[in-house]
Structures are given as C-alpha cells and as structure tokens.
Design a protein around this motif. Structure first.
Motif, PDB file in Angstrom:
ATOM      1  N   TYR B 129      47.049  68.393  52.463  1.00  0.00           N
ATOM      2  CA  TYR B 129      46.875  66.941  52.355  1.00  0.00           C
ATOM      3  C   TYR B 129      48.222  66.290  52.661  1.00  0.00           C
ATOM      4  N   GLU B 157      44.467  62.730  41.697  1.00  0.00           N
ATOM      5  CA  GLU B 157      43.237  62.457  42.422  1.00  0.00           C
ATOM      6  C   GLU B 157      42.749  63.679  43.206  1.00  0.00           C
ATOM      7  N   LEU B 158      43.700  64.355  43.850  1.00  0.00           N
ATOM      8  CA  LEU B 158      43.313  65.450  44.758  1.00  0.00           C
ATOM      9  C   LEU B 158      42.969  66.739  44.027  1.00  0.00           C
ATOM     10  N   ARG B 164      43.332  60.704  34.879  1.00  0.00           N
ATOM     11  CA  ARG B 164      44.014  59.456  35.264  1.00  0.00           C
ATOM     12  C   ARG B 164      44.698  58.793  34.074  1.00  0.00           C
ATOM     13  N   GLU B 188      48.628  53.664  40.954  1.00  0.00           N
ATOM     14  CA  GLU B 188      47.306  53.251  41.454  1.00  0.00           C
ATOM     15  C   GLU B 188      47.217  53.462  42.961  1.00  0.00           C
ATOM     16  N   PHE B 191      46.487  57.015  43.564  1.00  0.00           N
ATOM     17  CA  PHE B 191      45.057  57.293  43.353  1.00  0.00           C
ATOM     18  C   PHE B 191      44.241  56.890  44.584  1.00  0.00           C
ATOM     19  N   SER B 192      44.446  55.634  45.029  1.00  0.00           N
ATOM     20  CA  SER B 192      43.563  55.082  46.053  1.00  0.00           C
ATOM     21  C   SER B 192      43.810  55.721  47.427  1.00  0.00           C
ATOM     22  N   GLU B 193      45.077  55.963  47.748  1.00  0.00           N
ATOM     23  CA  GLU B 193      45.374  56.586  49.045  1.00  0.00           C
ATOM     24  C   GLU B 193      44.793  57.992  49.103  1.00  0.00           C
ATOM     25  N   LYS B 195      42.258  59.087  47.448  1.00  0.00           N
ATOM     26  CA  LYS B 195      40.799  58.997  47.471  1.00  0.00           C
ATOM     27  C   LYS B 195      40.307  58.853  48.917  1.00  0.00           C
ATOM     28  N   LYS B 196      41.015  58.016  49.667  1.00  0.00           N
ATOM     29  CA  LYS B 196      40.676  57.826  51.087  1.00  0.00           C
ATOM     30  C   LYS B 196      40.753  59.148  51.831  1.00  0.00           C
ATOM     31  N   LYS B 198      40.418  62.124  50.641  1.00  0.00           N
ATOM     32  CA  LYS B 198      39.347  63.041  50.268  1.00  0.00           C
ATOM     33  C   LYS B 198      38.080  62.746  51.064  1.00  0.00           C
ATOM     34  N   ARG B 199      37.856  61.428  51.309  1.00  0.00           N
ATOM     35  CA  ARG B 199      36.632  61.023  51.967  1.00  0.00           C
ATOM     36  C   ARG B 199      36.615  61.496  53.426  1.00  0.00           C
TER      37      ARG B 199
END
Lengths: 282, 200, 380
Positions: B129, B157-158, B164, B188, B191-193, B195-196, B198-199
């Motif tokens: 990643y 997140e990963l 969290r 945060e 977390f959000s980066e 998450k993207k 992972k998608r």
C-alpha cells in the motif's frame, strides 16, 4: 552553687573516653589540638550532640570521629564529603562536619571537594593539612612543597603544590579560612565561624607531622614544627598592610574569604515548596 | 505468575513452527526526525491502553539510531508476550527508501507493506500500500511533522490491528498542547486516504 | 502516592524501576548520567522533589553511592542507578555498605563490557560482578526482573530485602529491558508488601548499631535520633568501633553471611514454565528468560519436553530449591548474554545426573528464541 566546669571536663563531655582511648595519633601530633578546638567551638555554639554528624574519610586525621561522641561516620578514602552530602540533604537540620586530610580531600577526594564547594552545601570541612600521607608512612601529598623529601619522593618532590584556600575560593565555597595548631584560639574561632556559616565552610588547619615530614626534612620535633607555624603565619589583616615582597616566606591565616551565596539544601527546599504550591493550584 | 503456563495448554496447536498465531509484529521505519519512535509509542499505547492487548515496544538505540534508518518495533498479542523483539514482521511501514530496502527482507511473505510514496520510489514487491504521507502532511495539514500521525491512521484502517478510538485517544494523549486539532485532522486524513486505497 | 483506581501505563523498564522505587517509599536518589540507565535518574529528578523526596546528581558514581549510603544512615530509603563502568566505580563503597550494613538499592542496567564496551547494547556480563564486585568476603543479594512489570515489583522487592536484612541489594536489568516499553497495571497501595527497617526499641545508651541478634540482623537507628553511634568501614565490634580482636573479626564477618544465608528461602524466588513433564530445562534470567519462554513454546509445538526456569534472585541463587527443580531434568541449558557466568553456579548446584550446557551470546545482541531452540535440539 554551680560548678564552673574545667576545660578538660568540657572536652571530656564530647569524647568517647571509655571506648576508644588511647588514640592512634603519635605523641605531639597536631590532630588532638584541632580536635580540642573543634570541641570548644561546638560547645561554644551550644550544639546538641544528637544534632551533630562528624564524617571523615581515611587517614590519620580521619580517625577523629571515632573518638567523638556524636553521630559519626568513618567512610572510605577521599569520599567523606560525598557521604556528608547525602547525610546533609537527608537531614538538613543536622550540623554536618567533615574531618579530612590534605591527601584525603585533595588527591583521591579532589573531585568531591570542588563539587561540595560549588554546591555551597552547608557542611563545615576541617582539613588537617600536614603536607604528607601519615597513615601510610610518609608519601608525598598534593600539598607537599617542591624539593621536599617523602618516601615516594626520596630524591626530592618534583611536583607542584596545591593551595587549598585558592582552590576552595575558586570552586565557590562561601567561607574559607586558614589556621594552625599553634594559633589555637584563632583556630577555634575560625571553626566557630565555619559552623555558624550557612554554606560550605573550609578551615585549612596547618598541622605538624614530625614523625614523617619533620624527620625526613630535618624540621625537628613537634615543638620545632609548631614554632615554625608561629614564625611564618601572617594574619590576613596584617598581610594587607605589608608589601608583597615581605610576604615571601609567610603564609596567610585567618578568615580569608567569605560571601553570601545561596545554600544547596535551601535551594532544594524552595524547589520542593514551589512544586507543592503548583500541585495545590491544579 | 504462572498464568501464561496454564493458558499455554489451550493454545492453538497448528502444524510446524506456526506458534503464536495471535502474535502480530509491526515495524515503523524511516529516518531520524520523522517521529517514528513516537509513532511506535503511540501505536503501542493505543493497542495496550485503548484496546487492552498485550504489547511490547522496542527500538534501536545509539549510533544506529542517529541518522540513517530509524525504527520502532511493536509486538502485540492476546497472550503474554514472551520474546519482546520482532522475529518476522507482519507489517512494515517504510517512510524512506533506505528503510524500505533495509527492512523489507525482515517481513513475512504474507506481511503488509505500507510505504510513504513521497519518498519511496522503488518498491521491492507489488503487494504493498502506498500513500504520500509526507506530501499529505505538508499540503493538506500544513505541517510536515504530522506525516507519522497520518501513517498511524492508515495503519489502523489498512490492518485493523488497532481500533480507531484507541489510536485516536493515544494520539491525543501524546499530542503537545495546542496541536490536538492538527493531529486529529491528520489521523482522520490517514483513515480516509487509506479507505480509498482499500476500495481500489 | 494516591492510587485508588487501577492505572494502566505504558512504561519503559527504566521507568517501571522508578515507579517501583516510589511505591517502595524511596526518599533519596543520587546518581550520575550513564547510558542505558539514565532514564531512571531523569524519572527520579522529576518525581522526587514533587513528593518531598531528595534528588541529587553527583559528580561521579563514587560520590553517588557515597551520598546514598550517607542518606540511608540518616534514615532514608535510598538508591542509585547506573551501568557497567559506573557499577565498577561504585564497588568500593558498595563494599562499605556491606560492611556497615547499610540498606540501599543499586540498579545496574547492564550493557556490554569490559571497559566502555557497548553503551547502547545489551549484555549480562556483570552477573559475577554483582556477586563478587567489591573486595573481601561478604554475601550479596541481587535480583533480576525480565519485564516492565517485574522491573516494578523487583525494585520493590529489592528495597524490602535491603531494609529487612540491612544490606545493599543490586537490581540487575539490561539495556533491552531498560528501554523497551510494556503495558502494565500499576499496583495499588497495599497490593505489594512494603518492608521498613527494624528500629531499635531500647534506651539510647543500650543501643548497639551492630548488635548480634538471633536473626543476625541488627535494628537500625538513624543519625540525629539520639543514639550517637559510630559507623566505620574498618572491621568493627558490635558498637561499630574498629577492632583487631580475632573473635570479634570473625563474629562480624559471620554476621554478614549468616543474616542472609539463614533466610535463603525468603530471599530466593523462581518462575517455572512447562517443568512438570520436562526432561530438558533452560535456565536464564532477565531479557533472555523472555526468549527462553518463547523457545519453550516453539519446542512444545514440536512435542519436545522442555521447560524453563527463571530465577528472580540471582544471588543467592537458592541451590536447594534449584536442585529440587533439576532432579527430573537430564539436560539443562544455561542461556546468558556473556561467556558463561551463571553457568558455573548451575554446574555447582545441579544434581550429578543432570548434564549442564552453556549457551552464550556476547555480540551486543539479545538472544533469540531460535538460538535457544537450536540448542535444545542439539542437546536432545
């Protein structure tokens, strides 16, 4: 009717006569004279015996605490001031006195000596300075003058000499004095002054080692050596009025240096107070 | 004191050397000044205090720790952790090329590699990643120093190794006064980066 | 210290030593900076003045231990912390503490040696120094933790033993243990036992600072309490005055030995893992014990009947208990981060039928579980 005690009775009160006498010192040794002056100074100040700690290292002079009826700590060579630092910080209300010699304080214990001066911790150090190692049989010390004979300087001492007084002043002691075992009254006063002083006090007490130093350097017996102190001592007040060239073979005695610096345990106490105040505010 | 001994009997008996299947070994690496030792401490506190797991954090000391590669290791387990150091890494964070090159061989085959794509350009595997932690810190938060916190967010997140909430509390507990908001934002963002990522 | 609800903290081994000492009631710390022990001095400098305790950074390690002994005689629970070179410097005065029966705690966070050696790397090469560091005959107590929690509890125990037996106690930790962080619950007040030295209950004039008692431990008065005793590093009589009388000399030295030897069961402590059916055992202490437990887990996965023994008290080792543990053991591996120190003691106490093997590492790195596992398979 109250009985006015004789001086010998006063002295006796502060000794451990049943336990440790006769002492280990040679007949005519100046150590006993210094001990007498110390006792009279303590008596004059009316200190409670229970509140006095006398701490020493190793050497002839360092045997003194064993004979004295106080809280006494006879420690390792050169370390008396470090031990005393621990006692004083732990119980700042106690009067802490260190008895040391020139070899003990200035050679092996030199580091502790300068740092005790620097901290200006409230300890009175009486340094009995006989310019030689007596206990081990007459080796040269950091205070032995150049050219003098000692068992480890059989061809004459080729090292330089320490001036204890200058060292103590330079390192930050707030009371620095010098006396001799001839000038007994003055010595007692200097020790009294040191005990009164809040801060590190050094009393450099010139004493005689006729057994080794005197014999090897043909300076005569105890009496002759003590007379030498009489002849060559120059009170600090008188020295100020005399041209320097006339001071060549003299040494300065009296209260040579005094300042008002903050004392270590006091500073620490303030810190504790400050922190506890802070805690209370939270 | 022998509690672990009792539990031991019930431990998973799998084949070969696959002991301690619940043991998870993490290394955060980069260069001195990137705040990786602190990140290691925060991660360990999140795991230990927040999530209530057994955790040990070690690091390299001395000349090895000055300049060059710097690292903090974290071992986490449900059981009592015996050996405190890492043996084979389950997860490696590499914030510099040097750290990536140096520590990649210490990873398990199944291990998770996370790199700072701002500074690591040659990755020794395809299975990794990559997020530009340093650039995100500089451009999105405005402080380069919080790159380590963004990375912590991404790790949470990963890998899911730390919750969290636990990592958030741990970051805030260690954030210098006045920097709480920036650190929160950084986390945060992590977390959000991630998450993207992972998608995709 | 107020500790009402359970406090969970992430602590370095060195920090855990600080909190353990505070729990035990430390009142005085003197020290000198040295890697890898410095965090202990830093923690004490922060905490002690806040609690009305005393902290001083001395000019060297010799002065540090001297100040500690001085403070202990003035009534404080006192300690210092150091590492190899500093521990060497302290030895003369540690001997003074043995001789004068002064309670104090010395933490040695071991690093590689000899000389300046490896300031930032681990070793256990002061194992023998902890027993025989200073000159002369004496009996030493040294304890050794292997985790942050044990750094806390063993420091408490070190203070307890030192107060109980009026003797210096050495805590042997190491660089890895000192610096690694672990999660631990701080014990609440009352959870661990805290021992204070026995004080005299006789009139001042009757008091003898080194009195021979049935337990050989003498009650201890402090300076400034009216007892006015003498303390000397010279061999002394029961009053503390130097003596040259053979019977008094022997009595004194026997006292130093017997007050500890008689209570070995109280002093020694072991942790054992998987020893019930073991034929092979690994003995280790400190950080190495952690690797040993891991190796035992790994070996058990391979159905090798191996167990581990970790002594918490290194000196005295507790030979009777250890021999008992070793009776069913055919082969014992002594794993240590030195060229073989504790192994000599194990060879001395092991039953005749138990073969003793030495596993050593002295390259500044911690012993790994795989190394121990390899050795286990080798000796099988």
């Amino acid at each position: 009717m109250t009985h006015q005690p004789l001086q010998s009775e006063v002295t006796h009160h502060y000794l451990r006569p049943k336990k440790k006498f006769p002492n280990v010192w040679c007949a005519g040794c100046g150590n006993g004279i210094v001990m007498g002056a110390l006792i009279r100074a303590i008596d004059k100040l009316g200190l409670d015996k229970n509140d006095v700690a006398v701490i020493s290292g190793i050497g002839c002079s360092s045997r003194m605490p064993v004979y004295l009826d106080f809280n006494t700590l006879h420690t390792t060579h050169g370390r008396a001031l470090a031990f005393a630092t621990g006692v004083k910080i732990a119980k700042p209300q106690m009067k802490v006195i260190v008895i040391t010699g020139d070899g003990d304080a200035l050679a092996i214990g030199g580091n502790h000596f300068i740092h005790a001066c620097r901290r200006n911790i409230d300890i009175t150090a009486v340094l009995i300075n006989n310019k030689i190692y007596g206990m081990t049989g007459g080796q040269f010390a950091p205070t032995t003058p150049g050219g003098m004979i000692a068992t480890t300087a059989p061809h004459g001492n080729y090292e330089k000499q320490f001036d204890v007084v200058k060292l103590a002043i330079g390192a930050g002691a707030s009371y620095v004095a010098r006396g001799t075992v001839y000038h007994v009254t003055q010595l007692e006063k200097l020790i009294t002054g040191g005990l009164r002083k809040k801060g590190f006090a050094l009393i450099d007490a010139f004493s005689n080692c006729h057994t080794y130093y005197g014999r090897m350097n043909r300076e005569g017996d105890a009496v002759a050596m003590i007379r030498w102190f009489k002849k060559h001592a120059m009170p600090v007040e008188a020295a100020a009025r005399i041209p320097p060239e006339k001071l060549k073979d003299k040494f300065i005695t009296g209260l040579i240096h005094e300042t008002d610096a903050t004392e270590f345990c006091e500073e620490y106490h303030w810190l504790v107070d400050r922190l506890s105040g802070k805690e209370a505010e939270k | 004191m022998n509690a672990a001994g009792g539990k031991e009997q019930k431990g998973k008996k799998s084949k070969g050397i696959q002991v301690d299947s619940d043991r998870y070994e993490i290394r955060l690496s980069g260069s001195g000044g990137q705040g990786l030792i602190l990140a290691g401490v925060i991660l360990a506190e999140g795991l230990g205090i927040g999530d209530g797991k057994n955790v040990v954090q070690t690091q390299s000391y001395g000349p090895e720790a000055r300049g060059g590669a710097s690292r903090a290791d974290v071992v986490v387990s449900e059981r009592e952790i015996h050996y405190p150091k890492t043996m084979k890494l389950d997860m490696l964070l590499a914030m510099t090329q040097e750290a990536c090159d140096k520590y990649y061989p210490d990873m398990k085959e199944s291990g998770v590699l996370i790199i700072d794509s701002t500074l690591v350009t040659q990755v020794p595997t395809k299975r990794y990643y990559g997020l530009p932690f340093t650039r995100l810190a500089r451009e999105e938060i405005g402080i380069v120093m919080v790159a380590n916190v963004i990375a912590l967010g991404a790790i949470a997140e990963l890998t899911g190794i730390v919750s969290r909430e636990a990592i958030r509390d741990a970051v805030l507990a260690r954030a210098p006064r006045g920097t709480e908001e920036k650190n929160k934002q950084a986390l945060e963002l992590g977390f959000s980066e991630a998450k993207k990522l992972k998608r995709t | 210290m107020t500790m009402q609800k359970a406090i969970v903290k992430m602590l370095q081994g060195n920090e855990a030593c600080v909190y353990g000492a505070l729990y035990a009631g430390v009142e005085f710390f003197a020290g000198y900076p040295i890697t890898p022990s410095t965090e202990i001095a830093e923690g004490m400098a922060r905490e002690l003045p806040r609690r009305g305790g005393k902290f001083i950074q001395m000019e060297d390690e010799i002065g540090s231990i001297a100040a500690v002994i001085g403070a202990a005689n003035a009534g404080c629970k006192a300690m210092t912390a150091t590492s190899g070179p500093g521990f060497s410097l302290m030895q003369e005065n540690i001997g003074y503490a043995y001789m004068t029966e002064t309670p104090c705690v010395i933490i040695n966070v071991q690093r590689g040696g000899p000389s300046t050696g490896l300031p930032t790397k681990i070793a256990q090469s002061d194992t023998m120094q902890a027993r025989w560091g200073t000159h002369g005959d004496y009996t030493a107590i040294a304890v050794a933790p292997s985790s942050a929690r044990e750094c806390f509890s063993e420091t408490v125990r070190a203070f307890n033993l030192s107060e109980r037996f009026r003797t210096p106690v050495i805590v042997l930790t190491d660089e890895v243990l000192g610096h690694m962080r672990e999660i631990m619950t701080i014990p609440q007040a009352g959870e661990l036992r805290v021992v204070d030295r026995v004080r005299p209950d006789v009139p001042h004039e009757w008091y003898r600072h080194f009195e021979i008692t049935p337990s050989f431990v003498s009650p201890m008065a402090s300076f400034g309490e009216g007892y006015r005793y003498n303390v000397s590093g010279l061999t002394h009589d029961q009053d503390g005055f130097p003596t040259a009388i053979p019977e008094e000399i022997k009595t004194k030295l026997d006292k130093l030995r017997l007050k500890i030897e008689r209570y070995i069961d109280e002093i020694t402590s072991f942790r054992t893992e998987m020893m019930d059916d073991a034929h092979v055992a690994v003995i280790s202490y400190g950080s190495v014990a952690r690797a040993a437990y891991q190796a035992v887990r790994m070996a058990r996965e391979r159905r090798i009947k191996v167990g581990a023994i970790q002594p918490f008290t290194i000196w005295p080792l507790g030979e009777i208990r250890l021999r008992e543990l070793l009776i069913p053991i055919k082969k014992v591996i002594v794993a240590e981060l030195n060229m073989g120190q504790l192994v000599h003691e194990i060879r001395r106490v092991a039953p005749r039928h138990t073969e003793v093997f030495s596993l050593n590492r002295y390259d500044g790195e911690v012993m790994t579980p795989h190394q121990i596992l390899d050795k286990i398979r080798e000796v099988l």
